[in-house]
Design a protein around this motif. Structure first.
Motif, PDB file in Angstrom:
ATOM      1  N   ASP A   1      54.588  40.426  39.404  1.00 50.51           N
ATOM      2  CA  ASP A   1      54.372  41.822  39.021  1.00 50.51           C
ATOM      3  C   ASP A   1      54.671  42.804  40.155  1.00 50.51           C
ATOM      4  O   ASP A   1      54.214  43.949  40.119  1.00 50.51           O
ATOM      5  CB  ASP A   1      52.921  42.011  38.538  1.00 50.51           C
TER       6      ASP A   1
ATOM      7  N   ASP B   1      37.121  36.483  39.003  1.00 44.95           N
ATOM      8  CA  ASP B   1      37.757  35.487  39.869  1.00 44.95           C
ATOM      9  C   ASP B   1      36.955  35.400  41.157  1.00 44.95           C
ATOM     10  O   ASP B   1      36.904  36.349  41.936  1.00 44.95           O
ATOM     11  CB  ASP B   1      39.205  35.912  40.158  1.00 44.95           C
TER      12      ASP B   1
ATOM     13  N   THR C   1      36.159  39.249  42.223  1.00 47.89           N
ATOM     14  CA  THR C   1      36.612  40.425  41.470  1.00 47.89           C
ATOM     15  C   THR C   1      36.137  40.241  40.039  1.00 47.89           C
ATOM     16  O   THR C   1      36.199  39.137  39.494  1.00 47.89           O
ATOM     17  CB  THR C   1      38.139  40.570  41.502  1.00 47.89           C
TER      18      THR C   1
ATOM     19  N   HIS D   1      39.108  44.378  40.430  1.00 52.42           N
ATOM     20  CA  HIS D   1      39.865  43.515  39.523  1.00 52.42           C
ATOM     21  C   HIS D   1      41.129  44.211  39.025  1.00 52.42           C
ATOM     22  O   HIS D   1      41.158  45.445  38.914  1.00 52.42           O
ATOM     23  CB  HIS D   1      38.988  43.118  38.328  1.00 52.42           C
ATOM     24  N   PRO D   2      42.204  43.420  38.721  1.00 50.58           N
ATOM     25  CA  PRO D   2      43.410  44.030  38.163  1.00 50.58           C
ATOM     26  C   PRO D   2      43.095  44.792  36.881  1.00 50.58           C
ATOM     27  O   PRO D   2      42.205  44.408  36.112  1.00 50.58           O
ATOM     28  CB  PRO D   2      44.317  42.820  37.879  1.00 50.58           C
TER      29      PRO D   2
ATOM     30  N   THR E   1      49.650  37.843  37.988  1.00 52.98           N
ATOM     31  CA  THR E   1      50.500  38.859  38.604  1.00 52.98           C
ATOM     32  C   THR E   1      51.035  38.439  39.962  1.00 52.98           C
ATOM     33  O   THR E   1      52.086  38.923  40.408  1.00 52.98           O
ATOM     34  CB  THR E   1      49.715  40.167  38.764  1.00 52.98           C
ATOM     35  N   GLU E   2      50.336  37.495  40.656  1.00 55.37           N
ATOM     36  CA  GLU E   2      50.751  37.100  41.996  1.00 55.37           C
ATOM     37  C   GLU E   2      51.498  35.777  42.037  1.00 55.37           C
ATOM     38  O   GLU E   2      51.756  35.236  43.113  1.00 55.37           O
ATOM     39  CB  GLU E   2      49.532  37.038  42.917  1.00 55.37           C
TER      40      GLU E   2
ATOM     41  N   THR F   1      43.420  37.482  35.296  1.00 55.24           N
ATOM     42  CA  THR F   1      43.126  37.373  36.730  1.00 55.24           C
ATOM     43  C   THR F   1      44.446  37.400  37.504  1.00 55.24           C
ATOM     44  O   THR F   1      45.530  37.245  36.935  1.00 55.24           O
ATOM     45  CB  THR F   1      42.347  36.085  37.042  1.00 55.24           C
ATOM     46  N   ASP F   2      44.343  37.591  38.827  1.00 57.83           N
ATOM     47  CA  ASP F   2      45.546  37.870  39.607  1.00 57.83           C
ATOM     48  C   ASP F   2      46.448  36.660  39.820  1.00 57.83           C
ATOM     49  O   ASP F   2      47.535  36.792  40.402  1.00 57.83           O
ATOM     50  CB  ASP F   2      45.184  38.485  40.966  1.00 57.83           C
TER      51      ASP F   2
ATOM     52  N   ARG G   1      56.580  38.241  44.022  1.00 50.25           N
ATOM     53  CA  ARG G   1      55.551  37.974  43.020  1.00 50.25           C
ATOM     54  C   ARG G   1      55.960  38.552  41.666  1.00 50.25           C
ATOM     55  O   ARG G   1      56.751  39.489  41.590  1.00 50.25           O
ATOM     56  CB  ARG G   1      54.208  38.555  43.473  1.00 50.25           C
TER      57      ARG G   1
END
Length: 424
Positions: free
Chosen positions: A366, A227, A280, A302-303, A354-355, A350-351, A364
């Motif tokens: 997660d 990302d 990331t 990165h997550p 989760t966000e 990618t986040d 959010r």
């Protein structure tokens, strides 16, 4: 004269006289006659009607009275005249006069005269003309305003169509550019399955999420998912550079840490000035074997990847501590090695997932471990199914999905003898 007739005459808007033909004197005058002649009503009754008019009208008045008294048609005879100024009033008043004969019950012949104040009439007519002109001007103004409004509406509609066409063109360009940043086909490692999905948060802008899977040799495949910061053309340029740098670096040294270090060198050198860019990234290699697959990976901020086992167990790959790629001259990257057994799935994301905002106070998705719960409820699974399930989850976020999301998953299929009822 009856009371009702007297009341009717008294309330008439025009002046009314009753004149005795023989003597030429006024026998009766209504209130309007007194007002028009500027005299008291009592002063009018008993005086010669000729006293009310200017001297030049005397012969005309005599002829009018004679004609009216001699007429049997019942049609009033009229003329124009000027009233003499009342005592203490020098100016005269223009009037119109109508005369009609009337024989009293006593047999006396009288003439009924009506007076209309021409000045008042002209004022009323002028007021009516002015009102009509004002109304016509107002109508013209309203029509002009309507024309302007219709012109403005037409211009607004043209502007809307132009803006819509431009927006459509921007969306086409963004979509076309986005497709160039994603692989048209993914090369699945031998004996494994791979699935991916890209979900843009906006169709008007190019996002910075990316992924790829490609062979390094006949036994090993490389993959990455990342990302880039920002959106638009700038992010697209960084994304393109990142993708090609990762693939090129993996050819020379496939060690995941080395690949990320090479990418960091390129990004930090190119974008460390007024427009810093970073990303990331998770990069790794997959080596399939007869009993599963070996995955070596490294993460730069990165997550963590999620693994779902054949028995629906869920765990996250520990790559904590990996720092952003391109932000620092010498960042730290975290690596891990994971063995996938038949029936196991490894998924990357990618986040934006989760966000995503899912509750009040900008809660959010997660924040409380909802991703692990969601994946556990869907397991055991496959690469295709977990990507489909996560894609369906993204659709439920609505406006809360504020960033692009890229998904990538691998699985090692179960052997035919061990295969269970996993929904594909």
């Amino acid at each position: 004269m009856t009371a009702s007739a007297a009341e009717l005459l008294d309330s008439a808007p025009c002046g009314v006289f009753s004149v005795d033909v023989a003597s030429g004197k006024i026998l009766y005058a209504n209130e309007a006659a007194a007002r028009i002649t500027s005299r008291n009503r009592d002063d009018l009754e008993g005086i010669a009607v000729a006293e009310l008019f200017t001297t030049e009208f005397t012969p005309v008045l005599a002829s009018l009275l004679d004609a009216a008294s001699a007429s049997d048609s019942g049609v009033p005879i009229g003329t124009a005249a000027h009233l003499a100024g009342a005592p203490g009033r020098a100016s005269s008043t223009a009037v119109s006069v109508l005369a009609n004969r009337l024989r009293a019950q006593s047999g006396a012949l009288t003439v009924t005269m009506t007076l209309h104040n021409e000045t008042e009439r002209r004022v009323r007519e002028k007021d009516l003309v002015d009102a009509r002109l004002n109304a016509e001007a107002a109508q013209d103004d309203a029509e002009a305003a309507l024309d302007r409004s219709q012109d403005a509406l037409g211009a607004s509609e043209e502007a809307r169509k132009l803006a819509e066409a431009e927006r459509t063109q921007v969306q086409i360009l963004a979509s076309t550019l986005q497709r160039t940043l994603l692989p048209p086909l993914l090369s699945a490692p031998t004996g494994m399955n791979v699935a991916a999905h890209y979900h843009p948060a906006s169709i008007d802008e190019v996002g910075g999420d990316f992924y790829d899977v490609f062979p390094l040799d006949k036994n090993t495949w490389g993959f990455f998912l990342g990302d880039v910061s920002g959106k638009g053309a700038g992010a697209a340029a960084v994304t393109s550079l990142t993708r090609y740098t990762l693939r090129a670096a993996a050819v020379f040294d496939r060690d995941p840490i080395s690949v990320l270090e090479n990418l960091n060198t390129v990004l930090h050198h190119e974008f460390h000035g007024d427009d810093p860019r970073f990303c990331t990234v998770v990069f790794g290699t997959v080596t399939p074997g007869p009993d599963g697959a070996e995955v070596h990976l490294a993460s730069g901020g990165h997550p963590p990847a999620v693994r779902v086992t054949r028995s629906a167990g869920v765990d996250f790959v520990d790559t904590a501590g990996g720092q952003l790629v391109g932000a620092l001259s010498e960042p730290h990257f975290a690596s891990a090695t994971v063995t996938l057994e038949p029936g196991d799935v490894m998924a990357f994301y990618t986040d934006g997932l989760t966000e995503a905002i899912v509750g009040p106070g900008r809660t959010r998705f997660d924040d409380n471990g909802s991703l692990e719960t969601f994946v556990a409820e869907k397991g055991p699974t496959t690469a295709t199914k977990i990507v489909d399930d996560l894609t369906a989850l993204l659709a439920t976020f609505g406006d809360g999905l504020q960033d692009d999301v890229a998904l990538l998953a691998f699985d090692v299929p179960l052997l035919a003898a061990d295969a269970g009822p996993i929904e594909q």
